[in-house]
Design a protein around this motif. Sequence first.
Motif, PDB file in Angstrom:
ATOM      1  N   GLU A  52       7.744 -16.133  -7.988  1.00 16.25           N
ATOM      2  CA  GLU A  52       9.048 -16.673  -8.347  1.00 16.25           C
ATOM      3  C   GLU A  52       9.706 -17.391  -7.184  1.00 16.25           C
ATOM      4  OE1 GLU A  52      11.456 -13.611 -10.091  1.00 16.25           O
ATOM      5  OE2 GLU A  52      10.005 -13.195 -11.667  1.00 16.25           O
ATOM      6  N   GLY A  53       8.918 -17.746  -6.163  1.00 13.41           N
ATOM      7  CA  GLY A  53       9.469 -18.462  -5.027  1.00 13.41           C
ATOM      8  C   GLY A  53      10.530 -17.676  -4.276  1.00 13.41           C
ATOM      9  N   ARG A  54      10.332 -16.390  -4.149  1.00 10.68           N
ATOM     10  CA  ARG A  54      11.308 -15.515  -3.493  1.00 10.68           C
ATOM     11  C   ARG A  54      11.070 -15.477  -1.986  1.00 10.68           C
ATOM     12  NH1 ARG A  54      12.667 -11.795  -7.763  1.00 10.68           N
ATOM     13  NH2 ARG A  54      14.099 -10.740  -6.366  1.00 10.68           N
ATOM     14  N   GLY A  55      12.059 -15.062  -1.223  1.00  6.74           N
ATOM     15  CA  GLY A  55      11.958 -15.013   0.236  1.00  6.74           C
ATOM     16  C   GLY A  55      11.592 -13.658   0.794  1.00  6.74           C
ATOM     17  N   ILE A  56      11.357 -12.681  -0.087  1.00  4.94           N
ATOM     18  CA  ILE A  56      11.002 -11.345   0.372  1.00  4.94           C
ATOM     19  C   ILE A  56       9.699 -10.896  -0.261  1.00  4.94           C
ATOM     20  CG2 ILE A  56      13.333 -10.568   0.939  1.00  4.94           C
ATOM     21  CD1 ILE A  56      13.519  -9.286  -1.799  1.00  4.94           C
ATOM     22  N   MET A  57       9.134  -9.843   0.302  1.00  7.70           N
ATOM     23  CA  MET A  57       7.893  -9.280  -0.240  1.00  7.70           C
ATOM     24  C   MET A  57       7.861  -7.791   0.106  1.00  7.70           C
ATOM     25  SD  MET A  57       5.141 -10.861   2.396  1.00  7.70           S
ATOM     26  CE  MET A  57       4.534  -9.853   3.723  1.00  7.70           C
ATOM     27  N   ILE A  58       6.925  -7.088  -0.518  1.00  8.41           N
ATOM     28  CA  ILE A  58       6.747  -5.660  -0.250  1.00  8.41           C
ATOM     29  C   ILE A  58       5.460  -5.495   0.533  1.00  8.41           C
ATOM     30  CG2 ILE A  58       6.367  -3.384  -1.273  1.00  8.41           C
ATOM     31  CD1 ILE A  58       7.962  -4.347  -3.726  1.00  8.41           C
ATOM     32  N   ILE A  59       5.540  -4.719   1.625  1.00 14.52           N
ATOM     33  CA  ILE A  59       4.331  -4.380   2.369  1.00 14.52           C
ATOM     34  C   ILE A  59       4.180  -2.865   2.380  1.00 14.52           C
ATOM     35  CG2 ILE A  59       4.387  -6.446   3.823  1.00 14.52           C
ATOM     36  CD1 ILE A  59       5.402  -4.585   6.111  1.00 14.52           C
ATOM     37  N   PHE A  65       6.242   2.136   2.004  1.00 11.84           N
ATOM     38  CA  PHE A  65       6.544   0.802   1.490  1.00 11.84           C
ATOM     39  C   PHE A  65       7.796   0.254   2.174  1.00 11.84           C
ATOM     40  CE2 PHE A  65       4.087   2.703  -1.938  1.00 11.84           C
ATOM     41  CZ  PHE A  65       3.205   1.675  -2.245  1.00 11.84           C
ATOM     42  N   HIS A  66       7.753  -1.044   2.482  1.00 10.52           N
ATOM     43  CA  HIS A  66       8.880  -1.717   3.132  1.00 10.52           C
ATOM     44  C   HIS A  66       9.172  -3.017   2.404  1.00 10.52           C
ATOM     45  CE1 HIS A  66       8.507   0.749   6.820  1.00 10.52           C
ATOM     46  NE2 HIS A  66       7.217   0.703   6.553  1.00 10.52           N
ATOM     47  N   LEU A  67      10.428  -3.354   2.321  1.00 16.13           N
ATOM     48  CA  LEU A  67      10.841  -4.661   1.844  1.00 16.13           C
ATOM     49  C   LEU A  67      11.007  -5.524   3.093  1.00 16.13           C
ATOM     50  CD1 LEU A  67      11.593  -5.899  -0.910  1.00 16.13           C
ATOM     51  CD2 LEU A  67      13.957  -5.314  -0.432  1.00 16.13           C
ATOM     52  N   THR A  68      10.351  -6.683   3.125  1.00 14.49           N
ATOM     53  CA  THR A  68      10.392  -7.514   4.325  1.00 14.49           C
ATOM     54  C   THR A  68      10.436  -8.993   3.965  1.00 14.49           C
ATOM     55  OG1 THR A  68       9.321  -7.913   6.466  1.00 14.49           O
ATOM     56  CG2 THR A  68       7.873  -7.558   4.576  1.00 14.49           C
ATOM     57  N   THR A  69      10.666  -9.812   4.963  1.00 14.09           N
ATOM     58  CA  THR A  69      10.686 -11.254   4.748  1.00 14.09           C
ATOM     59  C   THR A  69       9.269 -11.801   4.772  1.00 14.09           C
ATOM     60  OG1 THR A  69      10.997 -11.561   7.121  1.00 14.09           O
ATOM     61  CG2 THR A  69      12.973 -11.530   5.747  1.00 14.09           C
ATOM     62  N   LYS A  70       9.103 -12.988   4.194  1.00 13.90           N
ATOM     63  CA  LYS A  70       7.780 -13.605   4.152  1.00 13.90           C
ATOM     64  C   LYS A  70       7.467 -14.272   5.491  1.00 13.90           C
ATOM     65  CE  LYS A  70       7.309 -14.255  -0.785  1.00 13.90           C
ATOM     66  NZ  LYS A  70       7.111 -15.188  -1.893  1.00 13.90           N
TER      67      LYS A  70
END
Length: 196
Positions: A52-59, A65-70
């Motif tokens: 969806e062209g988002r600026g965050i991702m899950i690692i 689990f962390h929410l982080t930037t691309k």
Amino acid sequence: MEMDKMKAVIEGLLFASGDEGITLRQLSSILEVTAATVSHLIDELKYDYEHEGRGIMIIKSHEVFHLTTKPEHSDYYKKLLETPQATRMSQAALETLAIIAYRQPITRTEIEEIRGVKSDRPVKTLIARSLVEEVGRRDSIGRPALFATNKDFLTYFGLTSLEELPPLPEDLADRDTAEQDADLFFEQFNQEFGDE
């Protein structure tokens, strides 16, 4: 709870957990669903972020689990860090900084006793701005962290040592300690913060 709502809750929990992150087990326990369900919802969130062209991702690192930037946006994040911050510090952060400056080393609980309110966020703000640091542990139950100002604090305010802080007047016995510390601190340094 419906799946979309659970997915939104997971997203919020990932955000709220910050740098510490959150485990599958914790998510499962909080949502009161199976680990398999949580795993499936995390996979859906990952897909959403990727498509969806988002600026965050899950690692996932060490089962957390962390929410982080691309990473492909890293040049923009570097620019943000290089840009001087124009935001002023909150009243709570200024009060907390004044208390730490005059009473250091001091625990978070002692700061809260003086201020009369929770001080987790102001302390974190001051640490993030490199004005305060953890300098050890109090030798008491729970071994709470001790906080003090640092070299950056002195540099920021043009001081060579803490002895250059203005002394607290003795004729203010009827005023609250936190108010005394904060008012004196504001008088001396508010102009500095106003120029940030």
